[in-house]
Design an enzyme around this catalytic site. Structure first.
Site, PDB file in Angstrom:
ATOM      1  N   TYR A  79       1.137   5.090  -3.494  1.00 61.85           N
ATOM      2  CA  TYR A  79       2.506   5.207  -2.680  1.00 61.85           C
ATOM      3  C   TYR A  79       3.152   6.397  -3.168  1.00 61.85           C
ATOM      4  CZ  TYR A  79       6.876   3.756  -0.908  1.00 61.85           C
ATOM      5  OH  TYR A  79       8.113   3.574  -0.202  1.00 61.85           O
ATOM      6  N   ASP A  91       1.920  13.515  -7.669  1.00 59.75           N
ATOM      7  CA  ASP A  91       3.128  12.660  -7.470  1.00 59.75           C
ATOM      8  C   ASP A  91       3.607  12.197  -8.883  1.00 59.75           C
ATOM      9  OD1 ASP A  91       5.100  10.959  -7.003  1.00 59.75           O
ATOM     10  OD2 ASP A  91       4.027  10.046  -5.305  1.00 59.75           O
ATOM     11  N   LYS A 108      12.867   9.419 -10.707  1.00 54.74           N
ATOM     12  CA  LYS A 108      13.243   8.409 -11.657  1.00 54.74           C
ATOM     13  C   LYS A 108      14.015   8.940 -12.854  1.00 54.74           C
ATOM     14  CE  LYS A 108      10.481   5.428  -9.441  1.00 54.74           C
ATOM     15  NZ  LYS A 108      11.174   4.154  -8.617  1.00 54.74           N
TER      16      LYS A 108
END
Length: 432
Positions: A148, A243, A271
């Site tokens: 994702y 990623d 994050k």
């Protein structure tokens, strides 16, 4: 805690939320629909604990889906953010803190020589892909089934029965033309990647990958897989994009690329880089990043990008991680304790994947190495397991296909209590 927790206020809020927010939540996984429960509405958090509006205190292993590596409301981070707020929330203009955070990112992840701050991981990946296309002059990208990369239109795709064909949209509202240049390969399957390069010669701009997949549950790269991706992209004039929205600063101070010693061309972060505030970043070699406006032709902008509150939280979080060389070993040891408790109790009935502070318990007897094996999990069993833990003060991911995150705030007492609860939950789930 052996009794079912109170939920009356959370139920009231959920019913009210459904009248004004789609599904009552602002991100789908929060709805708890896959586990047949109602979401807990959180009132406060500190250290390893969160407290909901009904007063239930829970040991938190969601950690806001990753950024809480230091635990909730770390005193140093909070103090710096409060001070920053007194000077104003956002200016839409450059600040010294943007420079400091960019310097820190480059210091800790040397491949990110030049970076651009954005407001989310989705925006970071979307922008990195645009840069890769601008730099190479090519349109197609390869992503992996089960990985994702945010909800931008071109990445919301699924593979059909043949993983080597151009994908179709995986969300209503995404025109097929938006995803016609997104090719889908199989994670940990070099042959699927090679086939795409063969069938699309000199058309592929980049391969984008979670170096450790964490959105089909935690799935580790097979030995040599990341090295293979590095080699095949170089050989074909394509860029390799890591990623690291989840693994950046969580798997190691230098992210997965430090852990595995594989250096990508572009990296995306989120994050932890914001210390719990909304932020993201993408970056790489100067030659590539000079494609970005205002020095290059690739346009990307954001009013809140690099805002002083998010950069303050990020700087302080990264400084704390720099100062404490033992944090990653402590996190790994605690996660290993939990993994061992699972294996001791359920044996081959489940598969446990763990690396550093990331952990997933798959309710399948198969070894989970990719999307297909992850889907062999018994989600009904996971729902029973999740509910048992939730009612006993352990807040885990409300989906079989999400990660369990540990923080440095989790104590040995927390881990011991968690192991006991997990053992009991597994014994009840499997009628052991």
């Amino acid at each position: 805690m052996d009794t079912v927790a109170k939920e009356s206020r959370s139920k009231e809020l959920f019913e009210a939320a459904k009248q004004h927010i789609p599904g009552g939540v602002n991100s789908p996984v929060r709805a708890f629909g896959s586990v047949g429960r109602i979401p807990r509405f959180i009132a406060s958090a500190s250290g390893s604990r969160i407290i909901d509006v009904d007063g239930n205190e829970m040991i938190d292993y969601v950690c806001s889906w990753g950024p809480g590596i230091l635990g909730h409301a770390h005193p140093r981070v909070i103090a710096q953010v409060k001070e920053a707020c007194n000077a104003g929330l956002t200016y839409g203009a450059p600040t010294e803190k943007e420079v400091r955070l960019a310097q820190l990112i480059s210091e800790l992840i040397p491949s990110m020589e030049v970076s651009r701050l954005v407001s989310s991981g989705t925006e970071a990946v979307m922008s990195a892909i645009r840069v890769a296309r601008g730099y190479t002059g090519r349109d197609k990208i390869i992503k992996f089934k089960g990985c994702y990369h945010g909800h931008s239109d071109g990445l919301l795709v699924k593979a059909g029965s043949a993983a080597l064909t151009t994908s179709v949209p995986d969300s209503a509202g995404v025109p097929a033309d938006y995803t016609k240049n997104t090719l889908v390969a199989l994670y940990n399957d070099p042959d699927s990647v090679e086939a795409l390069f063969r069938s699309n010669p000199k058309e592929i701009a980049a391969v984008v990958v979670e170096p450790v997949a964490a959105n089909m549950g935690v799935v580790l790269p097979a030995p040599g897989f990341l090295e293979f991706l590095r080699e095949i992209t170089k050989a074909n004039g394509a860029l390799l994009i890591f990623d690291e929205v989840i693994t950046g600063f969580r798997l190691a101070l230098g992210g997965a690329q430090e852990y595995y010693h594989v250096i990508p061309d572009l990296t995306t972060l989120g994050k932890i880089v914001g210390g719990g505030m909304p932020i993201g970043a993408y970056g790489g070699k100067r030659e590539i990043m000079e494609m970005v406006s205002p020095v290059g032709p690739v346009y990307q902008a954001g009013t809140l990008s690099g805002n002083p509150i998010a950069t303050t939280a990020g700087i302080e979080t990264l400084e704390i991680l720099k100062e404490d060389s033992g944090i990653y070993q402590r996190l790994d040891e605690k996660a290993k304790q939990i993994a061992a408790a699972v294996r001791e109790t359920a044996g081959d009935s489940v598969c446990v994947n763990q690396i550093g502070s990331l952990l997933s318990i798959f309710f399948t007897s198969r070894k989970v190495t990719d999307y297909e094996t992850a889907l062999s999990s018994d989600t009904a069993r996971y729902a029973r397991y999740f509910g048992y833990l939730l009612d006993r003060g352990i807040y885990a991911a409300p989906s079989q296909f999400e990660a369990m995150f540990l923080s440095d705030a989790h104590t040995q007492e927390d881990v011991g209590r968690t192991c006991q609860a997990i053992k009991a939950a597994l014994q009840e789930t499997f009628d052991l």
